[in-house]
Write an enzyme that holds these catalytic residues in place. Sequence first.
Site, PDB file in Angstrom:
ATOM      1  N   GLN A 100       0.845  -1.195   0.000  1.00  0.00           N
ATOM      2  CA  GLN A 100       0.000   0.000   0.000  1.00  0.00           C
ATOM      3  C   GLN A 100       0.880   1.244   0.000  1.00  0.00           C
ATOM      4  O   GLN A 100       0.375   2.359  -0.007  1.00  0.00           O
ATOM      5  CB  GLN A 100      -0.883  -0.005   1.254  1.00  0.00           C
ATOM      6  CG  GLN A 100      -1.864  -1.173   1.275  1.00  0.00           C
ATOM      7  CD  GLN A 100      -2.450  -1.393   2.659  1.00  0.00           C
ATOM      8  OE1 GLN A 100      -1.800  -1.908   3.566  1.00  0.00           O
ATOM      9  NE2 GLN A 100      -3.686  -1.004   2.823  1.00  0.00           N
ATOM     10  N   HIS A 118      -1.758   1.186  -4.201  1.00  0.00           N
ATOM     11  CA  HIS A 118      -2.075   2.615  -4.152  1.00  0.00           C
ATOM     12  C   HIS A 118      -1.249   3.426  -5.144  1.00  0.00           C
ATOM     13  O   HIS A 118      -1.089   4.635  -4.987  1.00  0.00           O
ATOM     14  CB  HIS A 118      -1.880   3.161  -2.725  1.00  0.00           C
ATOM     15  CG  HIS A 118      -2.877   2.612  -1.745  1.00  0.00           C
ATOM     16  ND1 HIS A 118      -2.767   2.774  -0.389  1.00  0.00           N
ATOM     17  CD2 HIS A 118      -4.014   1.896  -1.935  1.00  0.00           C
ATOM     18  CE1 HIS A 118      -3.798   2.180   0.220  1.00  0.00           C
ATOM     19  NE2 HIS A 118      -4.562   1.631  -0.700  1.00  0.00           N
ATOM     20  N   CYS A 126      -1.461  12.105 -17.033  1.00  0.00           N
ATOM     21  CA  CYS A 126      -2.328  13.205 -17.444  1.00  0.00           C
ATOM     22  C   CYS A 126      -3.753  12.934 -16.986  1.00  0.00           C
ATOM     23  O   CYS A 126      -4.283  11.844 -17.155  1.00  0.00           O
ATOM     24  CB  CYS A 126      -2.271  13.360 -18.956  1.00  0.00           C
ATOM     25  SG  CYS A 126      -3.454  14.583 -19.554  1.00  0.00           S
ATOM     26  N   CYS A 129      -5.886  12.699 -20.708  1.00  0.00           N
ATOM     27  CA  CYS A 129      -5.693  11.622 -21.682  1.00  0.00           C
ATOM     28  C   CYS A 129      -5.064  10.386 -21.050  1.00  0.00           C
ATOM     29  O   CYS A 129      -4.863   9.382 -21.724  1.00  0.00           O
ATOM     30  CB  CYS A 129      -4.862  12.098 -22.879  1.00  0.00           C
ATOM     31  SG  CYS A 129      -3.107  12.297 -22.527  1.00  0.00           S
ATOM     32  N   THR A 188       0.705  -2.759   8.695  1.00  0.00           N
ATOM     33  CA  THR A 188      -0.528  -2.160   8.171  1.00  0.00           C
ATOM     34  C   THR A 188      -1.624  -2.259   9.219  1.00  0.00           C
ATOM     35  O   THR A 188      -1.700  -3.239   9.968  1.00  0.00           O
ATOM     36  CB  THR A 188      -0.930  -2.804   6.821  1.00  0.00           C
ATOM     37  OG1 THR A 188      -2.186  -2.269   6.404  1.00  0.00           O
ATOM     38  CG2 THR A 188      -1.027  -4.317   6.902  1.00  0.00           C
TER      39      THR A 188
HETATM   40 ZN   LIG Z   1      -2.825  14.454 -21.844  1.00  0.00          ZN
END
Ligand SMILES: [Zn+2]
Length: 244
Positions: A100, A118, A126, A129, A188
């Site tokens: 994690q 994670h 991005c 996109c 954890t």
């Molecule tokens: Zn992009």
Amino acid sequence: MDIPEKLIEILKKAKKVAMLTGAGVSAESGIKTFRDPDGLWTKFNPAELASIDGFMSNPKLVWEWYQHRRAIVFDAKPNPGHFAIAEMQNLFDKFTLITQNVDRLHQTAGATNVLELHGNIIDNRCLDCNRNFEGETSLADKFVPRCTHCGGLIRPCVVWFGEMLPEEAFKQSELAAMHCDVFFSVGTSGEVYPAAGLPFIAQNYGAKIVEVNPNHTSVSNSMDFVLRGTSSHVLPLIVEKLKN
Ligand SMILES: [Zn+2]
């Protein structure tokens, strides 16, 4: 501390081992959990910084927070717990490491094929996109970079509050839990689902489950073995016993 002989016996016969690691493993490398912001950041709510809503409402603030955390991660070094885990990968026919943690210290210590539930804090992608931008971001980037392809905002490749875990990594984790002989839950809290359910999948499928944690957790009482100590202390002892 003494590692129970019974556990060593089981591990010596085990062919498949899986391990889930959490913030406790990295804490000993000086990386605090992001639920516990430090310095200037104590006045912010991590749930607001680590969420798509937080990012959309103030991208620069969230970007700065991640740059701050990256600076800590880039300075951090793996501890003996990380190295012991990397070594354990070589001691069994199959060893699946599920983490994690987002700091990549397991890989720095030599672990391979790490399932990152994670994501990681090193890479970016991005927002529009989804293109990946791998490698370290320049810590000098004070403003949120834009995608060179579409101009969208760049965000860290971490899983934020309210976001799904990476599907393939979680599927592989579940399969490893179903098919292992021993499942370790290391450093954890056992409170963040669905990852916290993995030891119980393993137990339901017949594996022995082992907790390594200095503190009592919400899953301690269900464990077959509880090793009360830090991963950097306990795991090297296990490795030593297995090699003898
Ligand atoms: Zn992009």
